[in-house]
Enzyme design. Structure first.
Site, PDB file in Angstrom:
ATOM      1  N   ASP A   1       0.833  -1.268  -0.022  1.00  0.00           N
ATOM      2  CA  ASP A   1       0.092  -0.018  -0.099  1.00  0.00           C
ATOM      3  C   ASP A   1       0.915   1.086   0.064  1.00  0.00           C
ATOM      4  OD1 ASP A   1      -2.055  -1.953   0.452  1.00  0.00           O
ATOM      5  OD2 ASP A   1      -3.029  -0.861   2.103  1.00  0.00           O
TER       6      ASP A   1
ATOM      7  N   LYS B   1      -6.832   3.441  -2.920  1.00  0.00           N
ATOM      8  CA  LYS B   1      -7.420   3.223  -1.415  1.00  0.00           C
ATOM      9  C   LYS B   1      -7.407   4.770  -0.930  1.00  0.00           C
ATOM     10  CE  LYS B   1      -5.084   2.195   3.141  1.00  0.00           C
ATOM     11  NZ  LYS B   1      -3.968   1.597   3.691  1.00  0.00           N
TER      12      LYS B   1
ATOM     13  N   LYS C   1     -10.160   0.315  -1.897  1.00  0.00           N
ATOM     14  CA  LYS C   1      -9.751  -0.007  -0.551  1.00  0.00           C
ATOM     15  C   LYS C   1     -10.432   1.276   0.121  1.00  0.00           C
ATOM     16  CE  LYS C   1      -6.754  -1.264   3.087  1.00  0.00           C
ATOM     17  NZ  LYS C   1      -5.327  -1.783   3.159  1.00  0.00           N
TER      18      LYS C   1
END
Length: 328
Positions: A196, A258, A287
């Site tokens: 991430d 995300k 996400k």
């Protein structure tokens, strides 16, 4: 930065560390070498959890996704995290990037969409151990930990269906593409399955989309073969900036966009998730992270288009409870 250039920089850092004596990190039952070369497991990653062994074999009959005879992929019907929804409901959500560990009677369908998260600066080894134990028990999609704990988490989760996720350029996103690429390589060497990364937020707000794109591309190249999620930190962005960030991530080949780091001025919102889903379409994951405290909030985000949730309130969500104060 080209792949061969990243390799040269990493080799030079490794040479310097080797000259300084390197580092050793010991875990119960394992001997692992650790440095920029990453973690080296003394035994292969096989389905051999310590808590239950078949007599004479050392193998477990746990029956999860990493069993050698049961390698699941995104199309696996048994691994669909939305298995409690009808096909029509899933289609209406605009979602087709879904996959997770095989559920059992003790696990929730939503559990396989959760990255069980502990990213606070003062997280202890004991807390990481507890996090991994909870992830095994509930069959969460992954644990999300800081890079320094990737090696430990990978060892504790060896043989389970739970992946190890870590964060790169976290939480500010202001390091250079080269640093992020090397950080990603080191995390992978230590056992990370998913990355991430935080985009260069300042560059995006300055209108320097080229630098933002080069940033994501550098990590995408470094993290070949691994899931890459791009954190755009929605709370700092205008609608136009959110759209541009999602388009850049998609064009660079990321697997997910995300919402948040959880360290910014705000977390995931239904509106942001819906916008991100609209921009990236059904072929990418979205996400939602930051401020997801209970099952009701999680369900709303999933209906808006989220295919993964990042939260430290995972247990409360799967059990129908309410998260405690201060949880991510």
């Amino acid at each position: 930065m080209r792949d061969d250039e990243i390799k040269k920089v990493a080799e030079e850092v490794a040479r310097i560390l080797k000259g300084a004596g390197g580092m050793k990190y010991m875990m119960p039952g394992d001997s692992v070498a650790m440095g920029t070369s990453g973690k080296v497991f003394q035994t292969p990653l096989v389905n051999k959890p310590a808590e239950k062994k078949e007599q004479g074999s050392g193998r477990s009959g746990q029956g999860d996704c990493r069993l050698e005879e049961n390698t699941c992929g995104p199309a696996c019907q048994n691994c669909n995290p939305l298995n409690k929804y009808t096909a029509g409901q899933v289609k209406e959500m605009g979602v087709d990037r879904v996959s997770f560990c095989n559920p059992d009677q003790a696990s929730s369908s939503i559990a396989g969409m959760i990255d069980h998260t502990l990213l606070k600066a003062n997280a202890t080894q004991e807390e990481i151990g507890k996090l991994c134990g909870e992830a095994r028990r509930h069959r969460f999609a992954s644990v999300c930990v800081n890079p320094g704990y990737v090696s430990m988490a990978a060892g504790l989760l060896r043989g389970s269906c739970v992946k190890v996720c870590t964060v790169i350029g976290f939480p500010l996103g202001s390091t250079t593409p080269t640093v992020k690429a090397i950080e990603a390589r080191d995390a992978m060497a230590n056992g990370a399955d998913e990355i991430d990364m935080v985009i260069n937020i300042g560059a995006l707000k300055s209108g320097n989309d080229h630098l933002v794109a080069e940033d994501v591309k550098a990590v995408r190249e470094a993290a070949r073969g691994k899931v890459l999620k791009v954190i755009i930190e929605t709370s700092y962005l205008t609608k136009d900036e959110k759209v541009r960030a999602c388009r850049i991530a998609k064009q660079a080949g990321a697997d997910f966009v995300k919402t948040s780091t959880g360290f910014g001025s705000g977390g995931a919102t239904v509106e942001d998730v819906a916008l991100m889903r609209e921009v990236v379409g059904p072929e990418m994951g979205v996400k939602a992270s930051g401020g997801i405290k209970d099952a009701k909030a999680a369900e709303a985000l999933i209906k808006a288009g989220a295919t993964r949730l990042g939260t430290s309130a995972s247990i409360a969500i799967v059990s129908g409870g309410q998260a405690g104060k201060g949880q991510y």
